[in-house]
Design an enzyme around this catalytic site. Structure first.
Site, mmCIF file in Angstrom:
data_model
loop_
_atom_site.group_PDB
_atom_site.id
_atom_site.type_symbol
_atom_site.label_atom_id
_atom_site.label_comp_id
_atom_site.label_asym_id
_atom_site.label_seq_id
_atom_site.Cartn_x
_atom_site.Cartn_y
_atom_site.Cartn_z
ATOM 1 N N LEU A 1 0.825 -1.216 0.000
ATOM 2 C CA LEU A 1 0.000 0.000 0.000
ATOM 3 C C LEU A 1 0.859 1.265 0.000
ATOM 4 C CD1 LEU A 1 -2.895 -1.076 2.429
ATOM 5 C CD2 LEU A 1 -2.779 -1.331 -0.054
ATOM 6 N N SER B 1 6.653 -3.494 -20.246
ATOM 7 C CA SER B 1 6.186 -2.241 -20.857
ATOM 8 C C SER B 1 6.738 -2.078 -22.258
ATOM 9 C CB SER B 1 6.664 -1.083 -19.975
ATOM 10 O OG SER B 1 6.515 0.143 -20.648
ATOM 11 N N ALA B 2 5.964 -1.385 -23.085
ATOM 12 C CA ALA B 2 6.426 -1.050 -24.436
ATOM 13 C C ALA B 2 7.632 -0.124 -24.382
ATOM 14 C CB ALA B 2 5.296 -0.376 -25.202
ATOM 15 N N TYR C 1 13.502 3.615 -14.483
ATOM 16 C CA TYR C 1 12.258 2.829 -14.455
ATOM 17 C C TYR C 1 12.215 1.891 -15.669
ATOM 18 C CZ TYR C 1 7.520 1.785 -15.935
ATOM 19 O OH TYR C 1 6.416 1.128 -16.416
ATOM 20 N N LYS D 1 12.330 -2.508 -16.119
ATOM 21 C CA LYS D 1 11.468 -3.402 -16.923
ATOM 22 C C LYS D 1 12.347 -4.238 -17.856
ATOM 23 C CE LYS D 1 7.475 -2.109 -15.317
ATOM 24 N NZ LYS D 1 6.799 -3.002 -14.392
ATOM 25 N N TYR E 1 2.929 -3.914 -21.992
ATOM 26 C CA TYR E 1 1.760 -3.043 -22.064
ATOM 27 C C TYR E 1 2.083 -1.803 -22.867
ATOM 28 C CZ TYR E 1 0.999 -5.397 -17.530
ATOM 29 O OH TYR E 1 0.895 -6.292 -16.498
ATOM 30 N N ASN F 1 -0.186 1.881 -23.527
ATOM 31 C CA ASN F 1 -0.516 2.906 -22.518
ATOM 32 C C ASN F 1 -1.877 2.648 -21.882
ATOM 33 O OD1 ASN F 1 1.671 4.048 -24.097
ATOM 34 N ND2 ASN F 1 1.265 5.947 -23.017
ATOM 35 N N ARG G 1 0.465 7.487 -29.250
ATOM 36 C CA ARG G 1 0.607 6.291 -28.417
ATOM 37 C C ARG G 1 -0.574 5.358 -28.655
ATOM 38 N NH1 ARG G 1 4.522 8.690 -27.999
ATOM 39 N NH2 ARG G 1 5.785 9.271 -26.181
ATOM 40 N N ASP H 1 10.818 11.382 -24.550
ATOM 41 C CA ASP H 1 9.599 10.934 -25.242
ATOM 42 C C ASP H 1 9.901 10.529 -26.685
ATOM 43 O OD1 ASP H 1 7.829 11.162 -23.180
ATOM 44 O OD2 ASP H 1 6.950 13.068 -23.825
HETATM 45 C C1 UD1 Z 1 5.210 6.771 -19.874
HETATM 46 C C2 UD1 Z 1 6.613 6.338 -19.691
HETATM 47 C C3 UD1 Z 1 6.704 4.846 -19.894
HETATM 48 C C4 UD1 Z 1 5.783 4.153 -18.921
HETATM 49 C C5 UD1 Z 1 4.370 4.687 -19.046
HETATM 50 C C6 UD1 Z 1 3.540 4.152 -17.912
HETATM 51 C C7 UD1 Z 1 8.005 8.250 -20.355
HETATM 52 C C8 UD1 Z 1 9.032 8.749 -21.303
HETATM 53 N N1 UD1 Z 1 7.506 7.050 -20.584
HETATM 54 O O1 UD1 Z 1 4.802 6.485 -21.216
HETATM 55 O O2 UD1 Z 1 8.029 4.441 -19.675
HETATM 56 O O3 UD1 Z 1 5.786 2.774 -19.162
HETATM 57 O O4 UD1 Z 1 4.355 6.108 -18.967
HETATM 58 O O5 UD1 Z 1 2.225 4.566 -18.041
HETATM 59 O O6 UD1 Z 1 7.662 8.920 -19.408
HETATM 60 N N2 UD1 Z 1 1.943 14.102 -22.617
HETATM 61 C C9 UD1 Z 1 1.560 15.441 -22.701
HETATM 62 N N3 UD1 Z 1 1.241 16.088 -21.540
HETATM 63 C C10 UD1 Z 1 1.267 15.480 -20.304
HETATM 64 C C11 UD1 Z 1 1.669 14.133 -20.233
HETATM 65 C C12 UD1 Z 1 2.008 13.484 -21.411
HETATM 66 O O7 UD1 Z 1 1.528 16.027 -23.776
HETATM 67 O O8 UD1 Z 1 0.966 16.145 -19.300
HETATM 68 C C13 UD1 Z 1 2.223 13.369 -23.864
HETATM 69 C C14 UD1 Z 1 3.586 12.706 -23.936
HETATM 70 O O9 UD1 Z 1 4.528 13.578 -24.498
HETATM 71 C C15 UD1 Z 1 3.273 11.501 -24.829
HETATM 72 C C16 UD1 Z 1 1.831 11.141 -24.479
HETATM 73 O O10 UD1 Z 1 1.277 12.318 -23.913
HETATM 74 O O11 UD1 Z 1 3.312 11.877 -26.196
HETATM 75 C C17 UD1 Z 1 1.700 10.003 -23.472
HETATM 76 O O12 UD1 Z 1 2.472 10.305 -22.330
HETATM 77 P P1 UD1 Z 1 2.375 9.432 -20.984
HETATM 78 O O13 UD1 Z 1 0.964 9.250 -20.623
HETATM 79 O O14 UD1 Z 1 3.269 10.051 -19.969
HETATM 80 O O15 UD1 Z 1 2.908 8.011 -21.427
HETATM 81 P P2 UD1 Z 1 4.289 7.611 -22.141
HETATM 82 O O16 UD1 Z 1 5.265 8.717 -22.128
HETATM 83 O O17 UD1 Z 1 3.960 7.024 -23.459
#
Ligand code: UD1
Length: 351
Positions: free
Chosen positions: A42, A137-138, A162, A166, A190, A192, A244, A308
């Site tokens: 927890l 994770s991907a 992190y 993985k 996985y 997203n 994504r 990213d």
């Molecule tokens: C992230 C992690 C990944 C992890 C996953 C877990 C990174 C680089 N990667 O994936 O290792 O397994 O989370 O869930 O952090 N975005 C915005 N604004 C925000 C947040 C995100 O524009 O406030 C964009 C990001 O640039 C990206 C997309 O949204 O293009 C998805 O982001 P996020 O949800 O953080 O996932 P990942 O980066 O794909």
């Protein structure tokens, strides 16, 4: 080879079973007829999750659920669980998962995520349980050379500790299975995971400012944050924002149940992507969420976020052909269920 067993005869230990993906998986396991033992300290989850799970699955199924509050890295506590319960298979979710924090605290991340896995594997072996599904994770694909990503796509360097945990745990499990052919290992990669249980009783409850896109968007929708920060609009994608493969957490949970059925009586290591095969941009997500909550969500364009990638999405042919699993929900469903959860629980599991 793992012993072939009926569902009614199978007890599954779920580490991190009170977390976001863990809790949804526990629901699916109980609904499918498995006996489930959750071990969770927890540290990043609420005990209330257990009550919510009981509410979703009902009395008969919740009798098949037991909970131990313990750190998987606490060897004595874990041994006590294995002594108490006849564990047949393990689904290992427990671990630290904040990308940014992992850059600041690499020692803690490696010690916790690698340490708890090694303790778990040793205790499993000692108790003759050699069957495990790992929550990968991907992120292990890094910046892809080609899309969609298949399980054969090259593993690339991770961009943060992190991600490396993985990557390394996949390697550890592969080596363990190589050394002892009795092990039966499934690595689930996985994409997203977003969304929430359609009941609105369980969902994602990030502490502090959400790092991930959809929890942030959901907090904008509920009025806790002013605007979504879009990290970059100059990527080579259809609208310039990052793409994504978002997958509904309930589909992801079902992927674990499919993997359990598939691995029954097998041995060796197998990898499956769990995604939808569809890529959505940040702006696509904001649009879909706006439609779900019935108001235009404000956003501002910010610089790219370090680490990213431009785009990633999965080829899920293998999971469909081998395990008969396929995602059922689309982005609109995911946003509807995220909104349902967030609007009914604006402060997550806190009162
Ligand atoms: C992230 C992690 C990944 C992890 C996953 C877990 C990174 C680089 N990667 O994936 O290792 O397994 O989370 O869930 O952090 N975005 C915005 N604004 C925000 C947040 C995100 O524009 O406030 C964009 C990001 O640039 C990206 C997309 O949204 O293009 C998805 O982001 P996020 O949800 O953080 O996932 P990942 O980066 O794909």
């Amino acid at each position: 080879m793992s012993e072939k067993k009926t569902i009614a005869d199978t007890t599954v230990l779920v580490t991190g079973g009170a977390g976001f993906i863990g809790s949804h998986t526990v629901v699916k396991l109980l609904e499918s007829g498995y006996t489930v033992v959750v071990v969770d300290d927890l540290s990043n989850a609420s005990e209330k999750v257990l009550d919510r799970i009981d509410q979703i699955v009902g009395d008969e199924a919740s009798e098949r659920l037991s909970f131990y509050r313990a750190d998987v890295n606490d060897r004595a506590a874990l041994e006590a669980v294995f002594d108490d319960c006849q564990i047949d298979r393990v689904i290992h979710f427990a671990g630290f998962k904040a990308v940014g924090e992992s850059v600041q605290k690499p020692i803690e991340y490696y010690a916790n995520n690698l340490g708890n896995t090694l303790t778990l594997l040793d205790v499993m072996r000692e108790h003759g349980c050699k069957s495990i599904i790992f929550s990968s994770s991907a992120t292990v694909y890094g910046d892809p050379d080609a899309l969609p990503l298949t399980e054969q796509s090259t593993k690339k360097n991770a961009t943060n500790p992190y991600g490396w945990t993985k990557w390394m745990i996949e390697q550890i499990l592969t080596d363990v299975a190589k050394a002892d052919p009795e092990w039966d290992v499934v690595l689930l990669r996985y994409f997203n995971p977003i969304g929430a249980h359609p009941s609105g009783l369980i969902g994602e409850d990030p502490k502090g400012i959400p790092n991930n896109l959809v929890p942030y968007v959901a907090q904008v929708a509920v009025g806790k944050r002013d605007a979504v920060h879009v990290f970059g609009n100059d990527y080579d994608t259809h609208d310039g924002t990052g793409v994504r493969d978002y997958i509904h957490v309930v589909d992801l949970a079902a992927g674990h149940v499919a993997a359990l059925a598939w691995m029954n009586g097998r041995s060796g290591v197998e990898i499956f992507n769990l995604g939808t095969g569809t890529g959505s941009s940040v702006l696509d997500v904001i649009k879909a969420f706006s439609a779900a909550c019935g108001k235009e969500l404000p956003y501002v364009i910010e610089p790219r976020r370090a680490g990213d990638v431009t785009a990633n999405y999965a080829d899920c042919t293998k999971a469909r052909e081998e395990m008969g699993w396929e995602a059922q929900y689309d982005l609109a469903d995911m946003c509807r269920d995220s909104w349902n959860w967030q609007s009914h629980n604006p402060n997550g599991y806190e009162d």
